[in-house]
Design a protein around this motif. Structure first.
Motif, mmCIF file in Angstrom:
data_model
loop_
_atom_site.group_PDB
_atom_site.id
_atom_site.type_symbol
_atom_site.label_atom_id
_atom_site.label_comp_id
_atom_site.label_asym_id
_atom_site.label_seq_id
_atom_site.Cartn_x
_atom_site.Cartn_y
_atom_site.Cartn_z
ATOM 1 N N LEU A 50 -99.535 -86.608 -34.532
ATOM 2 C CA LEU A 50 -99.015 -87.263 -35.349
ATOM 3 C C LEU A 50 -99.153 -89.258 -34.535
ATOM 4 N N GLU A 51 -99.694 -90.256 -35.643
ATOM 5 C CA GLU A 51 -99.067 -91.528 -34.503
ATOM 6 C C GLU A 51 -98.378 -92.248 -35.159
ATOM 7 N N VAL A 52 -96.657 -92.575 -35.294
ATOM 8 C CA VAL A 52 -95.961 -93.201 -35.832
ATOM 9 C C VAL A 52 -96.491 -94.713 -34.966
ATOM 10 N N GLU A 53 -96.707 -95.546 -36.281
ATOM 11 C CA GLU A 53 -96.998 -96.783 -36.599
ATOM 12 C C GLU A 53 -96.326 -97.674 -37.529
ATOM 13 N N ASP A 54 -95.985 -99.243 -36.479
ATOM 14 C CA ASP A 54 -94.920 -99.869 -37.142
ATOM 15 C C ASP A 54 -96.100 -100.054 -38.296
ATOM 16 N N ALA A 55 -95.752 -100.641 -39.558
ATOM 17 C CA ALA A 55 -96.190 -101.051 -40.578
ATOM 18 C C ALA A 55 -96.386 -102.389 -40.728
ATOM 19 N N ALA A 56 -95.581 -103.091 -40.024
ATOM 20 C CA ALA A 56 -95.716 -104.541 -39.867
ATOM 21 C C ALA A 56 -96.743 -105.078 -39.125
ATOM 22 N N SER A 57 -96.866 -105.098 -37.788
ATOM 23 C CA SER A 57 -97.707 -104.792 -36.590
ATOM 24 C C SER A 57 -98.592 -104.412 -36.625
ATOM 25 N N GLU A 58 -98.919 -103.029 -37.109
ATOM 26 C CA GLU A 58 -99.700 -101.845 -37.243
ATOM 27 C C GLU A 58 -100.585 -101.908 -35.827
ATOM 28 N N LYS A 59 -99.415 -101.287 -34.737
ATOM 29 C CA LYS A 59 -99.276 -100.734 -33.031
ATOM 30 C C LYS A 59 -99.030 -99.852 -33.708
ATOM 31 N N VAL A 60 -99.418 -98.696 -32.660
ATOM 32 C CA VAL A 60 -98.578 -96.818 -32.536
ATOM 33 C C VAL A 60 -97.279 -97.673 -31.586
ATOM 34 N N ILE A 61 -96.345 -97.293 -32.139
ATOM 35 C CA ILE A 61 -95.302 -96.564 -31.049
ATOM 36 C C ILE A 61 -95.525 -95.527 -30.576
ATOM 37 N N LYS A 62 -95.437 -94.559 -31.264
ATOM 38 C CA LYS A 62 -95.729 -93.529 -30.279
ATOM 39 C C LYS A 62 -96.399 -92.575 -31.017
ATOM 40 N N VAL A 63 -96.526 -91.443 -29.985
ATOM 41 C CA VAL A 63 -97.667 -90.632 -30.579
ATOM 42 C C VAL A 63 -97.181 -89.225 -29.598
ATOM 43 N N HIS A 64 -96.750 -87.473 -31.417
ATOM 44 C CA HIS A 64 -96.004 -87.074 -31.098
ATOM 45 C C HIS A 64 -96.093 -85.601 -31.680
ATOM 46 N N PRO A 65 -96.480 -84.636 -30.979
ATOM 47 C CA PRO A 65 -96.784 -83.339 -32.032
ATOM 48 C C PRO A 65 -96.152 -83.203 -32.837
ATOM 49 N N TYR A 66 -96.525 -82.376 -33.930
ATOM 50 C CA TYR A 66 -95.647 -81.932 -34.903
ATOM 51 C C TYR A 66 -96.326 -79.974 -35.553
ATOM 52 N N TYR A 67 -95.135 -79.584 -35.730
ATOM 53 C CA TYR A 67 -95.891 -77.639 -35.442
ATOM 54 C C TYR A 67 -95.585 -77.424 -36.669
ATOM 55 N N VAL A 68 -97.308 -76.751 -37.182
ATOM 56 C CA VAL A 68 -96.693 -75.906 -38.628
ATOM 57 C C VAL A 68 -97.039 -75.295 -38.336
ATOM 58 N N SER A 69 -95.646 -74.332 -39.046
ATOM 59 C CA SER A 69 -96.069 -72.978 -38.455
ATOM 60 C C SER A 69 -96.001 -72.503 -40.372
ATOM 61 N N PHE A 70 -97.362 -70.913 -40.427
ATOM 62 C CA PHE A 70 -98.569 -70.801 -41.487
ATOM 63 C C PHE A 70 -97.123 -69.907 -42.842
ATOM 64 N N LYS A 71 -96.226 -69.290 -41.360
ATOM 65 C CA LYS A 71 -95.050 -68.234 -42.029
ATOM 66 C C LYS A 71 -94.046 -69.645 -43.287
ATOM 67 N N LYS A 72 -93.804 -70.365 -42.930
ATOM 68 C CA LYS A 72 -92.808 -71.355 -42.685
ATOM 69 C C LYS A 72 -93.570 -72.082 -44.723
ATOM 70 N N ILE A 73 -94.595 -72.364 -43.885
ATOM 71 C CA ILE A 73 -95.727 -73.614 -45.081
ATOM 72 C C ILE A 73 -95.957 -72.780 -45.698
ATOM 73 N N TYR A 74 -96.552 -71.706 -45.849
ATOM 74 C CA TYR A 74 -97.945 -71.376 -46.510
ATOM 75 C C TYR A 74 -97.345 -69.484 -47.504
ATOM 76 N N SER A 75 -95.671 -69.564 -47.574
ATOM 77 C CA SER A 75 -95.237 -68.598 -47.955
ATOM 78 C C SER A 75 -94.997 -68.696 -49.489
ATOM 79 N N ASN A 76 -95.955 -69.804 -50.511
ATOM 80 C CA ASN A 76 -96.007 -70.357 -51.200
ATOM 81 C C ASN A 76 -95.310 -70.998 -51.839
ATOM 82 N N ARG A 77 -95.350 -72.181 -50.756
ATOM 83 C CA ARG A 77 -94.259 -72.912 -50.934
ATOM 84 C C ARG A 77 -94.689 -74.140 -52.279
ATOM 85 N N PHE A 78 -96.173 -75.051 -52.211
ATOM 86 C CA PHE A 78 -96.897 -75.086 -52.918
ATOM 87 C C PHE A 78 -98.112 -75.213 -53.369
ATOM 88 N N THR A 79 -99.030 -75.826 -54.173
ATOM 89 C CA THR A 79 -100.388 -75.377 -54.035
ATOM 90 C C THR A 79 -100.574 -77.038 -53.750
#
Length: 763
Positions: A677-706
């Protein structure tokens, strides 16, 4: 017979207890002597410990080597060191290496002799399988062959009954006191009690003497005591136990890694602003990520509320918080408290009652005879009514206001999420009558119990985010939002990013053309639709319709952006805002500038391949890659050629399906992918930070949403249409003709090509 059928579990359990006791006195009777010797050593060690503690005298070594004919280790430490050196000298000697090489050569020669027969057997089996599946074509749909019928009969009458009997008796024993009785008997038989006594003995003696000879004798005793366990349990069971312990250990580490990733995700979310706009191309997982963030935020809010309550508790440690909490539960059940505002009003009322009681006491010169009952049983005369933290002074009623709001948020047994699509949560609420607890774990939930603990997000009524005009007049829910997490998918379609309303009105006035408004509505601009309807209504002289349209909420007069700007003011307790807004859209520009500048824009840079937190899975992956693809190739030919069920395919399917299901469950429990993920300042459109986000199958795909949340929007029109893919015309050849072009209803064909064609005809 009826008694035996009804009580067979009890009778079997009693027989197991009797057999265990008989074996204790006949086969494992040495356990009594082992316990007696351990008690004697414990007595000597205790005596040595107390003599050293009170008299500073070290007694004679109480730990002795075992007596008997069992010689597992040398009797002395010197003999142990000598044998250990001899072992390593022999292990790395040339004689031992040559013997190993000769044995390995013999093994390889034997395998080479068997290799032609193995290849021939595999070839014949493969040919038989292919021939049986491809040459015998039939359409005997779902009919079993005779061998398969015989095999199923054996399973149903010879295998399943004893398995069912063993399982039912096991479940009965585990759910009754027979489990403890049998466990104690066999722990005694395997010298567990004697081992515990020896451990206590060496603990008492070694730490006052540091006698390593005694430590060696202790290890010698333990080895002798473990002999009955080692010799009684078969090697195959030891192998299964070792594999189970290894598998359990690596799964514990895998769960720890998942929890660590979840903690890193929460840290990333806490660093973000109140409003987050997540952007990315189609298929990048925008809705998946905002759903994951909402679940993590709800978990964190429950945890944060509990920690803040503990902070208040420690400021007034002698306040009877349990009395206060019980009163809160009562007024919540009665309906007096239903949100934070009503909770604060209730505390204000209690403060007024307290101050009035003090006034009455002062007026009558009464020295607070019932002071303990004025503030929920709190002795304020002894412990005081305020707390000074050297920054500010907090009164007890200010603390109670914060506490009641936090407690209400903590115990409200419903989801804290408001979304324009459904999100499932399954946090477990554990209440035994005292302080409730939440099970906030995502990864160890039993998937078979999903419906038991499931709750779903609240329907997001957008009027609760409109400070200006509401879409529904006198909407009872319009002012109900006080805390929670708001999730809006496809926010650009909801809010838009077109011209300001007064600019559109000025343009229409200048042009004086109502048809121009109709042309502009083709830009999917909801505001222009309203203006067109308004102009039409004025032209028709319909005053009621004009008034209705003028009072209608639009995206420029509903003050949605103002609500987002002020959202933390109504959602803050103790300086912490319990509010988050997560939105997703393909491009930030799809949202209006004012609303976009309120947000911290997060863009999905890339999405990694699936990985596993469970390590050392190469054996399972090797088995899976060897069996499942080969089975699927055979199964595809089988399904094409045969409609019946054969014994061989039944067995192959059991093998292939078992390996597939195990591998699939492992990946679903411990699988994850990383979104950069790239965190961007909305006004200046500059990238502030690059950060990994970990998505677990058990957490998010257990009939959480469609991912097809808006699918039902099209369902009625599809059914009403009555036309399917087979009814749509196809091209006649590889080159389309004019009649086929016109069936496309294309702007290109109608506005450009057809006009050019008619111009040529006119020439």
């Amino acid at each position: 017979m009826n008694f035996l059928k009804r009580r067979y579990k009890l009778i079997t359990a009693l027989m197991l207890v009797i057999i265990s006791l008989v074996l204790t006195f006949i086969v494992y009777n040495t356990a009594f002597l082992s316990v007696l010797q351990a008690l004697i050593q414990l007595g000597h060690s205790s005596l040595a410990y107390f003599r050293f503690t009170f008299l500073q005298q070290l007694s004679e070594r109480p730990i002795r080597p075992p007596s008997g004919e069992i010689n597992i280790l040398p009797d002395t430490t010197a003999g142990f060191v000598f044998n250990l050196g001899s072992f390593f000298r022999t292990l790395f000697s040339g004689v031992n290496f040559r013997a190993f090489a000769n044995s390995l050569e013999s093994l390889i020669l034997g395998l080479m002799m068997l290799l032609p027969f193995i290849i021939l057997a595999v070839f014949m089996l493969r040919r038989y399988i292919i021939k049986s599946f491809t040459k015998k074509h039939n359409n005997r749909y779902n009919q079993d062959t005779k061998p398969l019928k015989a095999f199923k009969w054996c399973l149903n009458h010879l295998c399943h009954p004893p398995i069912h009997f063993i399982l039912s008796v096991t479940i009965y024993i585990l759910s009754t006191h027979f489990k403890k009785i049998l466990l104690l008997i066999w722990l005694f038989n395997f010298n567990a009690f004697a081992i515990i006594l020896h451990i206590i003995s060496i603990s008492l003696y070694f730490f006052i003497s540091f006698d390593f000879v005694a430590l060696y004798y202790f290890l010698y005793n333990i080895a002798v005591l473990l002999m009955p366990t080692v010799t009684t349990i078969p090697v195959i069971l030891w192998l299964i136990l070792v594999l189970y312990l290894i598998d359990r250990r690596r799964k514990i580490k895998a769960y720890d890694l998942l929890n660590h990733m979840e903690a890193m995700n929460k840290g990333f979310i806490n660093e973000r602003e109140i409003c987050v706009l997540l952007c990315g191309a189609m298929g990048k997982g925008k809705t998946t990520l905002i759903t994951d963030m909402m679940l993590s935020t709800e978990s964190y809010y429950r945890y944060k509320a509990r920690q803040m309550m503990y902070d208040i508790d420690l400021k007034f440690p002698y306040f009877p918080w349990i009395n206060f909490e019980n009163d809160i539960k009562v007024v919540i059940d009665k309906g007096y408290i239903y949100n934070w505002a009503s909770a604060c009003a209730w505390v204000d009322k209690q403060q007024q009652i307290f101050e009035f009681a003090l006034y009455k006491c002062a007026k009558r010169n009464i020295k607070h005879p019932y002071s303990r009952n004025l503030i929920f049983g709190y002795d304020f005369i002894k412990y005081g009514l305020d707390y000074d933290d050297k920054k500010t002074v907090t009164t007890i009623f200010e603390a109670l206001k914060d506490y009641v709001q936090l407690y209400f948020l903590y115990i409200v047994n419903t989801s804290l999420i408001f979304a324009n699509y459904s999100v499932r949560t399954d946090f477990g609420f554990l209440d035994s009558g005292n302080m409730p607890k939440w099970d906030l774990d995502f990864f160890k939930k039993d998937s078979r119990l999903i419906r038991t603990h499931s709750k779903h997000a609240h329907i997001l009524n957008f009027d609760i985010l409109r400070l200006g005009k509401k879409l529904v007049k006198n909407n009872a829910q319009s002012a109900c939002f006080e805390f929670g997490i708001i999730g809006i998918t496809e926010v650009g379609k909801e809010r838009g990013n077109q011209f300001k309303e007064h600019e559109i009105k000025d343009r229409l006035k200048k042009e004086g053309n109502h048809l121009k408004a109709k042309e502009l509505t083709d830009n999917r601009n909801e505001r222009l639709k309203v203006l067109e309807q308004l102009d039409n209504a004025k032209a028709d002289g319909n005053k009621k319709e004009v008034e209705k349209l003028e009072n209608r909420a639009t995206i420029l007069n509903d003050k949605f952006n103002s609500a987002l700007k002020l959202i933390r003011h109504k959602c803050t307790v103790g300086g912490f805002p319990f509010a988050r807004v997560f939105m997703d859209e393909q491009r930030p520009e799809s949202l209006g500038v004012d609303c976009r500048d309120l947000c911290e824009v997060v863009k999905i840079k890339y999405k990694s391949e699936p990985e596993l937190t469970l390590k050392k899975t190469f054996i399972g992956e090797l088995i899976y890659s060897f069996i499942v693809p080969k089975f699927l190739r055979v199964y595809e030919d089988y399904r094409h050629n045969r409609g019946d069920n054969t014994l061989l395919m039944f067995l192959l399917k059991a093998l292939g399906g078992g390996v597939y299901r195990y591998n699939n469950r492992i990946h679903n429990r411990f699988g994850y992918f990383i979104s950069s993920l790239e965190v961007e300042d909305a006004a200046s459109e500059k990238v502030i930070k690059v950060h990994p986000y970990y998505v677990s199958f058990k957490k998010i795909y257990s009939n959480r949403f469609t991912t097809d949340a808006f699918k039902d929007v099209f369902a009625k029109s599809l059914i009403k249409c009555g036309v399917g893919i087979k009814d749509i015309p196809c091209y006649a050849t590889h080159k389309m003709v004019e009649s086929e072009m016109l069936q496309q209803n294309s702007y290109l064909i109608i506005d450009e090509i057809q006009a050019y064609s008619s111009l040529n005809k006119g020439d």
